[in-house]
Design an enzyme around this catalytic site. Structure first.
Site, PDB file in Angstrom:
ATOM      1  CE  LYS A   1      -1.526   3.016   2.569  1.00 59.21           C
ATOM      2  NZ  LYS A   1      -1.600   4.094   1.569  1.00 59.21           N
TER       3      LYS A   1
ATOM      4  CD  GLU B   1      13.501   1.539   9.718  1.00 58.68           C
ATOM      5  OE1 GLU B   1      13.864   2.639  10.166  1.00 58.68           O
ATOM      6  OE2 GLU B   1      14.129   0.489   9.907  1.00 58.68           O
TER       7      GLU B   1
ATOM      8  CB  CYS C   1      12.895   9.586   8.380  1.00 58.63           C
ATOM      9  SG  CYS C   1      13.960   8.526   7.386  1.00 58.63           S
TER      10      CYS C   1
ATOM     11  CD  GLU D   1       9.633  13.521  11.382  1.00 61.02           C
ATOM     12  OE1 GLU D   1       8.500  13.107  11.664  1.00 61.02           O
ATOM     13  OE2 GLU D   1      10.451  12.866  10.728  1.00 61.02           O
TER      14      GLU D   1
HETATM   15  P1  NAD Z   1       2.115   8.722   7.424  1.00 57.53           P
HETATM   16  O1  NAD Z   1       2.260   7.926   8.654  1.00 57.53           O
HETATM   17  O2  NAD Z   1       1.051   9.743   7.377  1.00 57.53           O
HETATM   18  O3  NAD Z   1       1.863   7.787   6.169  1.00 57.53           O
HETATM   19  C1  NAD Z   1       2.734   6.734   5.833  1.00 57.53           C
HETATM   20  C2  NAD Z   1       1.943   5.638   5.159  1.00 57.53           C
HETATM   21  O4  NAD Z   1       1.009   5.111   6.100  1.00 57.53           O
HETATM   22  C3  NAD Z   1       1.139   6.118   3.958  1.00 57.53           C
HETATM   23  O5  NAD Z   1       1.120   5.093   2.986  1.00 57.53           O
HETATM   24  C4  NAD Z   1      -0.252   6.291   4.549  1.00 57.53           C
HETATM   25  O6  NAD Z   1      -1.278   6.164   3.610  1.00 57.53           O
HETATM   26  C5  NAD Z   1      -0.278   5.122   5.520  1.00 57.53           C
HETATM   27  N1  NAD Z   1      -1.276   5.243   6.575  1.00 57.53           N
HETATM   28  C6  NAD Z   1      -1.664   6.349   7.244  1.00 57.53           C
HETATM   29  N2  NAD Z   1      -2.640   6.022   8.144  1.00 57.53           N
HETATM   30  C7  NAD Z   1      -2.844   4.696   8.023  1.00 57.53           C
HETATM   31  C8  NAD Z   1      -3.722   3.776   8.652  1.00 57.53           C
HETATM   32  N3  NAD Z   1      -4.584   4.162   9.589  1.00 57.53           N
HETATM   33  N4  NAD Z   1      -3.671   2.476   8.281  1.00 57.53           N
HETATM   34  C9  NAD Z   1      -2.820   2.060   7.329  1.00 57.53           C
HETATM   35  N5  NAD Z   1      -1.959   2.887   6.680  1.00 57.53           N
HETATM   36  C10 NAD Z   1      -1.980   4.191   7.031  1.00 57.53           C
HETATM   37  O7  NAD Z   1       3.534   9.367   7.140  1.00 57.53           O
HETATM   38  P2  NAD Z   1       3.933  10.314   5.939  1.00 57.53           P
HETATM   39  O8  NAD Z   1       3.514  11.691   6.263  1.00 57.53           O
HETATM   40  O9  NAD Z   1       3.491   9.729   4.649  1.00 57.53           O
HETATM   41  O10 NAD Z   1       5.522  10.182   5.949  1.00 57.53           O
HETATM   42  C11 NAD Z   1       6.314  11.048   6.687  1.00 57.53           C
HETATM   43  C12 NAD Z   1       6.771  10.359   7.945  1.00 57.53           C
HETATM   44  O11 NAD Z   1       7.481   9.181   7.620  1.00 57.53           O
HETATM   45  C13 NAD Z   1       7.740  11.194   8.741  1.00 57.53           C
HETATM   46  O12 NAD Z   1       7.427  11.103  10.098  1.00 57.53           O
HETATM   47  C14 NAD Z   1       9.075  10.545   8.449  1.00 57.53           C
HETATM   48  O13 NAD Z   1      10.044  10.772   9.437  1.00 57.53           O
HETATM   49  C15 NAD Z   1       8.712   9.123   8.322  1.00 57.53           C
HETATM   50  N6  NAD Z   1       9.716   8.390   7.557  1.00 57.53           N
HETATM   51  C16 NAD Z   1      10.518   7.509   8.219  1.00 57.53           C
HETATM   52  C17 NAD Z   1      11.517   6.830   7.534  1.00 57.53           C
HETATM   53  C18 NAD Z   1      12.420   5.859   8.239  1.00 57.53           C
HETATM   54  O14 NAD Z   1      13.108   5.101   7.563  1.00 57.53           O
HETATM   55  N7  NAD Z   1      12.457   5.837   9.552  1.00 57.53           N
HETATM   56  C19 NAD Z   1      11.672   7.030   6.165  1.00 57.53           C
HETATM   57  C20 NAD Z   1      10.830   7.923   5.516  1.00 57.53           C
HETATM   58  C21 NAD Z   1       9.841   8.594   6.237  1.00 57.53           C
END
Ligand code: NAD
Length: 480
Positions: free
Chosen positions: A174, A249, A283, A384
């Site tokens: 997804k 992550e 991130c 963040e």
């Molecule tokens: P997000 O948590 O909003 O979304 C990430 C994914 O989760 C998306 O595909 C989203 O559709 C899905 N999602 C959201 N709610 C969900 C639910 N209830 N059920 C299932 N899936 C759901 O995060 P974002 O804004 O897309 O990404 C930014 C964040 O990701 C930042 O906090 C960043 O630090 C983190 N990030 C971490 C890493 C790492 O390797 N640690 C790498 C990249 C990004």
């Protein structure tokens, strides 16, 4: 436009059973650049069923038999590198050369795990009695649901799917709702690489319906997630009912510490990259810069000059160094952090405002910003930002630098710049972070472990550790 059959389930493309679609927009202009199917629970259930049906045959192959599929995907990624990079830039705004680098990185991940997948072995366990023998064998965990973010829309997918497929798992992906098209392109390459039906399935769409089915469906044995800590906690709680494994992550709040003995030019260059690449939407990007008091004025002046020499604009322009933020909410958050810090006494060294008009028209642009005098309780010192805003704080002793750096609920990446050999060893040992970069801003490649501690996650990606996530260890004892 008009791309609606974007669910890939059991080896076939289909539209959503709900009939709903999602329009994708370019963050540099808000122009529509694509449209995908928005999967419902039924579609997600079908995808999980397809993965479950395909699992026994895929798991039964050896790593060496699975490797050629992954190598073909690597070849196809490199063959189509320019077009894939353009898709990434159109969907999420990063400069084309960064997108081009991301495609190369993703290809490298398929290559690495094609090889590493051949080396999954077990252990002979010395028995306590002479007429027993014991083995620990490692096998694929089962159906994996991978949920990925938009900021590295291809690399984060490759980092999960390459090791999962190499380990013998079947998957359901997804991708983020802002960046599904690049995932569709990847699955087209899977199809061309001859991946058997059901081994990899794609559901594009909004998170709620897909996420609920993933959490409640007992056939999913592992959720591997990259995204925000908030969503990670939701998935972790939801996974408990069917006792799924989880690999998370999550977000970060990286400290970047510059000691007085650092090579200043190197540290300035790295501080720029570690903050402003991908417009601050990484991130591991720096969230707090701590500079020794004795060098702070010179350091900030040099960094200001470097930042002001960079070109902000649409990612598709060759000259662009820093692109737009992904959406309106991201822009507002960055501007709110600036305003909050300013109200609480921070000084704006450069930037500090939205960019609009001319080539910025319609895009979500925040001027690259440096703030001095940052301290708690400014929001930017604990939340963040995920934008091009860098708060700077000074310190005088090593203990103070460590205490400031560790004052966070996150624990993903940290940066240390010093020429002192003792500090190079001891400071990382004292930092409560999972990925520490000494005198460099990138860390090592896919062969090295990567992950966070505290609220930055659970588990590791990269190297053999990244493969372990997708394996279960079984104990077998033999009476002889
Ligand atoms: P997000 O948590 O909003 O979304 C990430 C994914 O989760 C998306 O595909 C989203 O559709 C899905 N999602 C959201 N709610 C969900 C639910 N209830 N059920 C299932 N899936 C759901 O995060 P974002 O804004 O897309 O990404 C930014 C964040 O990701 C930042 O906090 C960043 O630090 C983190 N990030 C971490 C890493 C790492 O390797 N640690 C790498 C990249 C990004």
């Amino acid at each position: 436009m008009g791309e609606i059959g974007t669910l890939y389930i059991d080896g076939a493309w289909s539209t959503s059973s709900t009939g709903e679609t999602l329009v994708i927009r370019d963050p540099s202009s808000q122009d529509p650049v694509g449209e995908v199917s928005a999967a419902g629970r039924d579609d997600t259930r079908s995808a999980i069923r397809a993965a479950a049906n395909a699992f026994p045959a895929w798991a039964a192959r050896s790593g060496a038999e699975r490797a050629p599929f992954l190598l073909r995907v690597r070849d196809l990624l490199l063959e189509h590198r320019d077009g894939l990079a353009a898709t990434i830039t159109a969907e999420m705004g990063k400069p084309l050369r960064e997108a081009w680098g991301e495609v190369g990185g993703a290809a490298g991940m398929f290559e690495y795990y094609a090889e590493e997948g051949k080396r999954v072995g077990g252990t002979i366990v010395p028995s306590y009695v002479t007429n027993r023998r014991s083995h620990a064998i490692r096998q694929p965990v089962g159906v994996v649901a991978a949920i990925t973010p938009w900021n590295f829309p291809l690399a984060t997918v490759a980092k999960k799917l390459a090791p999962a497929l190499a380990a013998g798992c079947t998957v359901l992906l997804k991708p983020a709702e802002a960046t599904p098209t690049i995932a569709v392109r990847l699955f087209e390459l899977f199809e061309r690489a001859g991946l058997p039906a059901g081994v990899a399935n794609l559901v594009t769409g909004l998170p709620s319906a897909i996420g609920e089915e993933i959490l409640s469906n007992a056939d999913v044995r592992l959720i591997t997630f990259t995204g925000s800590t908030r969503t990670g906690k939701h998935l972790m709680k939801g996974a408990a009912d069917t006792m799924k494994r989880i690999a998370l992550e999550l977000g970060g709040h990286a400290p970047f510490i510059v000691f007085e003995d650092a090579v200043i030019d190197d540290a300035v260059q790295a501080a720029y990259t570690a903050k402003f690449r991908n417009a601050g939407q990484v991130c591991v990007n720096t969230n707090r810069l701590f500079v020794h008091e004795s060098i702070a004025d010179d350091f900030v002046a040099a960094l200001k000059e470097l930042v002001e020499s960079k070109v902000v604009g649409p990612g598709a322009d060759d000259a662009t160094d820093i692109g737009p933020l992904v959406n309106e909410a991201a822009l507002h958050k960055a501007l709110e952090h600036i305003e909050d810090a300013r109200t609480l006494g921070a000084q704006v060294v450069t930037g500090g405002h939205q960019l609009s008009g001319g080539r910025f028209e319609g895009g979500y642009y925040c001027a690259p910003t440096i703030l001095r005098g940052a301290k708690k309780p400014m929001r930017i010192m604990s939340e963040e930002t995920f934008g091009p805003v860098l708060p700077v704080t000074t310190f005088t002793t090593d203990d103070e630098a460590i205490a400031l750096a560790n004052d966070s609920s996150y624990g993903l990446a940290a940066y240390v710049f010093t020429q002192d050999a003792r500090r190079c060893f001891v400071i990382p040992e004292r930092l409560a972070y999972g990925s520490i970069r000494v005198n460099n801003d990138t860390g090592d490649g896919i062969h090295a472990p990567f992950g966070g501690v505290k609220e930055s996650g659970i588990g590791l990606e990269g190297g053999p550790w990244g493969l372990d996530t997708f394996l279960v260890t079984k104990s077998v004892s033999y009476q002889i």
